[in-house]
Design an enzyme around this catalytic site. Structure first.
Site, PDB file in Angstrom:
ATOM      1  N   LYS A 283      94.620 -72.572  19.324  1.00 41.15           N
ATOM      2  CA  LYS A 283      94.906 -71.195  18.932  1.00 41.15           C
ATOM      3  C   LYS A 283      93.779 -70.276  19.395  1.00 41.15           C
ATOM      4  CE  LYS A 283      97.538 -72.010  14.684  1.00 41.15           C
ATOM      5  NZ  LYS A 283      98.766 -71.322  15.082  1.00 41.15           N
ATOM      6  N   ARG A 357     106.490 -79.014  11.993  1.00 40.92           N
ATOM      7  CA  ARG A 357     107.793 -79.698  12.060  1.00 40.92           C
ATOM      8  C   ARG A 357     107.613 -81.185  12.354  1.00 40.92           C
ATOM      9  NH1 ARG A 357     109.534 -75.625  16.747  1.00 40.92           N
ATOM     10  NH2 ARG A 357     107.956 -74.415  15.639  1.00 40.92           N
TER      11      ARG A 357
HETATM   12  N1  BES Z   1     100.903 -72.745  10.990  1.00 39.11           N
HETATM   13  C1  BES Z   1     101.482 -72.134  12.114  1.00 39.11           C
HETATM   14  C2  BES Z   1     102.413 -70.988  11.751  1.00 39.11           C
HETATM   15  C3  BES Z   1     101.756 -69.692  11.365  1.00 39.11           C
HETATM   16  C4  BES Z   1     101.120 -68.920  12.314  1.00 39.11           C
HETATM   17  C5  BES Z   1     101.846 -69.252  10.094  1.00 39.11           C
HETATM   18  C6  BES Z   1     100.552 -67.715  11.953  1.00 39.11           C
HETATM   19  C7  BES Z   1     101.294 -68.030   9.720  1.00 39.11           C
HETATM   20  C8  BES Z   1     100.644 -67.274  10.650  1.00 39.11           C
HETATM   21  C9  BES Z   1     102.302 -73.150  12.891  1.00 39.11           C
HETATM   22  O1  BES Z   1     101.819 -74.443  12.897  1.00 39.11           O
HETATM   23  C10 BES Z   1     102.308 -72.698  14.300  1.00 39.11           C
HETATM   24  O2  BES Z   1     101.278 -72.711  14.908  1.00 39.11           O
HETATM   25  N2  BES Z   1     103.467 -72.320  14.800  1.00 39.11           N
HETATM   26  C11 BES Z   1     103.596 -71.833  16.131  1.00 39.11           C
HETATM   27  C12 BES Z   1     104.830 -72.437  16.739  1.00 39.11           C
HETATM   28  C13 BES Z   1     104.937 -72.196  18.208  1.00 39.11           C
HETATM   29  C14 BES Z   1     103.886 -72.978  18.943  1.00 39.11           C
HETATM   30  C15 BES Z   1     106.322 -72.618  18.652  1.00 39.11           C
HETATM   31  C16 BES Z   1     103.693 -70.311  16.037  1.00 39.11           C
HETATM   32  O3  BES Z   1     104.352 -69.806  15.119  1.00 39.11           O
HETATM   33  O4  BES Z   1     103.094 -69.646  16.859  1.00 39.11           O
HETATM   34 MN    MN Z   2     100.402 -74.769  14.436  1.00 39.83          MN
END
Ligand code: BES
Ligand code: MN
Ligand code: ZN
Length: 498
Positions: A283, A357
């Site tokens: 990230k 997931r």
């Molecule tokens: N934990 C995150 C989701 C999230 C991101 C919650 C920001 C709250 C704020 C999750 O694991 C994630 O990183 N999801 C990705 C999925 C993508 C890679 C398809 C996302 O939402 O960017």
């Molecule tokens: Mn994630």
């Protein structure tokens, strides 16, 4: 905290703070009127002098009120009465929230809510009393675990009294107070776990918390699976997430047995990523600290367990938490890696940041052995859900409309709303992969929907719902912190099934 639903005389009642109400049209509620008369019109005179309008949440604190045994009189505005002369539920909650917040800096040890004849539109006395206990309970939470100077909190009420018109009402109100206080306790616990930093709140920490909850609780049993046991069960998806972490993953299984064995349980499944760096699909740095909140789904499951223990409903509930860190290192899963889930379905991990997931799909498959009548997973799953719904509503997906309707209603009744999103087949093909049964991401479009589609392939025919709490589980900015949502929704749902 001691909770009392009682018929009282507001003039003779001894309390640190008597809370009375006033409408925006200037009408005093019965108890407020009574205390005004006892003090020779002093309350009405102060209302005039201070230009108190009675807007919802407006407060007027009077010390040593004339003619009363109460040390303080707190007048709160209830806003404009609705057409039928009743208070709107939002105005009632706003009034209580603001009034109790006002006491936050006081030395009050007990509070009496004296609005005996209060009629809130579409709600009963139990609901009214429950709000008082829930909102007072929420005021008590204050994070201090990692502060060297513990904040000196003045406001540590020992008892809450909610006044009723007659004895008959008292029983309902008492039940409301107990439910409200148990919800606040569960919600505050979820907030605390959510707020703890990732270096303290690890998967092992969560597992120990679950064990601690179950101590001396005959109705709750806990089992924690370690990585070796998960490997034997074939949980290749879950283990692909913890592969890059020094902290071992844990699968926490709690069984609350409040009803006969023959009764199929309801299952709650929480995403417990104690820190989500994104893994090799790292990230960006800005705001990454907030990914310590990526275990708020798990926290809501543990919080709900705490509330269940307080209320002891006649119900069987299985609670499963999939706990792991998501870190990059030399052993970490790489984009393009293919893993095999416990269900046997293979997954191409195109993005290691779509890890929620991956842990949930194996937890869902594991939970099938309990033959639950319904499964609800709770997860801070997608940033896309925050874009769709913001911070107000939790995203709700389900393969059964009846279950969705029940959860939506629970959200409204508990003031912890969800909004249903589509789970149509059209979206499923976005998960197609050339190298596995499915990919773990479905592209930029409808990111929250395709995440739910992925999970639906593991829920199969079991009635299942998915709550995406990415927008509701915590707040960013100055008030950064976990909210404890959706504990109220989950408790409301479970109580409606008992
Ligand atoms: N934990 C995150 C989701 C999230 C991101 C919650 C920001 C709250 C704020 C999750 O694991 C994630 O990183 N999801 C990705 C999925 C993508 C890679 C398809 C996302 O939402 O960017
Ligand atoms: Mn994630
Ligand atoms: Zn995550």
């Amino acid at each position: 905290m001691q909770l009392h639903a009682k018929v009282i005389d507001p003039v003779k009642h001894r309390t640190d703070c008597l809370l009375v109400g006033c409408y925006q049209d200037g009408t005093l509620l019965q108890d407020a009127d009574t205390v005004d008369r006892a003090g020779d019109g002093k309350v009405r005179a102060l209302i005039k002098r201070e230009k108190f309008q009675g807007k919802a949440g407006q407060t007027l604190l009077i010390h040593d009120p004339a003619g009363l045994k109460a040390e303080r009189l707190l007048l709160v505005g209830l806003g404009k009465p609705e057409s039928d002369g009743q208070v709107g539920p939002d105005n009632y909650r706003t009034a209580l929230t603001k009034a109790l917040a006002q006491l936050g800096s006081s030395a009050c040890r007990d509070v009496t809510v004296a609005m005996s004849e209060i009629a809130v539109n579409g709600r009963d006395i139990e609901w009214c009393a429950r709000q008082a206990a829930e909102l007072l309970g929420a005021q008590l939470y204050c994070y201090s675990h990692t502060k060297s100077q513990k904040p000196e909190t003045h406001f540590t009420p020992k008892s809450l009294t909610f006044t009723c018109l007659d004895k008959r009402q008292c029983a309902s109100a008492q039940r409301g107070l107990e439910v409200g206080s148990a919800i606040a306790e569960g919600q505050n616990y979820a907030r605390e776990l959510g707020n703890l930093p990732g270096n303290i709140c690890t998967p092992t920490y969560l597992a120990n918390e679950a064990k601690r909850l179950a101590r001396n609780q005959p109705k709750l049993s806990v089992k924690v699976l370690d990585e070796k046991q998960m490997k034997e069960l074939g949980m290749g998806a879950l283990l692909s997430v913890s592969a890059g972490s020094e902290q071992p993953a844990k699968l926490i299984v709690m069984e609350y047995k409040g009803a006969a064995k023959s009764q199929a349980p309801i299952a709650l499944i929480g995403k417990g990523i104690t820190f989500d760096t994104g893994g090799i699909s790292l990230k960006p740095g800005a705001g990454m600290d907030e990914m310590k909140f990526d275990m708020c789904g798990a926290a809501s499951v543990l919080g709900t367990a705490k509330t269940l223990l307080a209320l002891q409903p006649a119900l069987n509930v299985v609670m499963v938490v999939a706990a792991s860190e998501n870190m990059p290192n030399g052993r970490a899963t790489k984009p393009g890696d293919v893993v095999t889930s416990m269900s046997g379905q293979t997954i191409e991990v195109l993005n290691t940041d779509a890890e929620g997931r991956l842990v949930l799909c194996d937890a869902i498959t594991y939970t099938q052995q309990f033959k639950p009548k319904a499964m609800v997973d709770i997860a801070t799953l997608t940033g896309a859900c925050v874009i769709a719904l913001g911070n107000h509503a939790t995203g709700l997906y389900s393969n059964r409309q009846e279950l969705a309707d029940t959860l939506l209603k629970a959200g409204i009744d508990a003031n912890d709303k969800a909004w249903q999103m589509p789970l149509w087949d059209e979206y499923q093909k976005q998960l197609d992969s050339n190298f596995a049964d499915m990919a773990n991401i479905g592209g930029r479009e409808a990111g929250s929907v395709t995440a739910a589609c992925f999970l639906s392939r593991y829920a199969k025919d079991t009635p299942w719902a998915h709550l995406d709490v990415a927008g509701t589980a915590w707040k960013s900015g100055g008030a950064k912190g976990a909210t404890g949502r959706p504990v109220p929704l989950l408790v409301q749902y479970l109580l409606s099934q008992s």
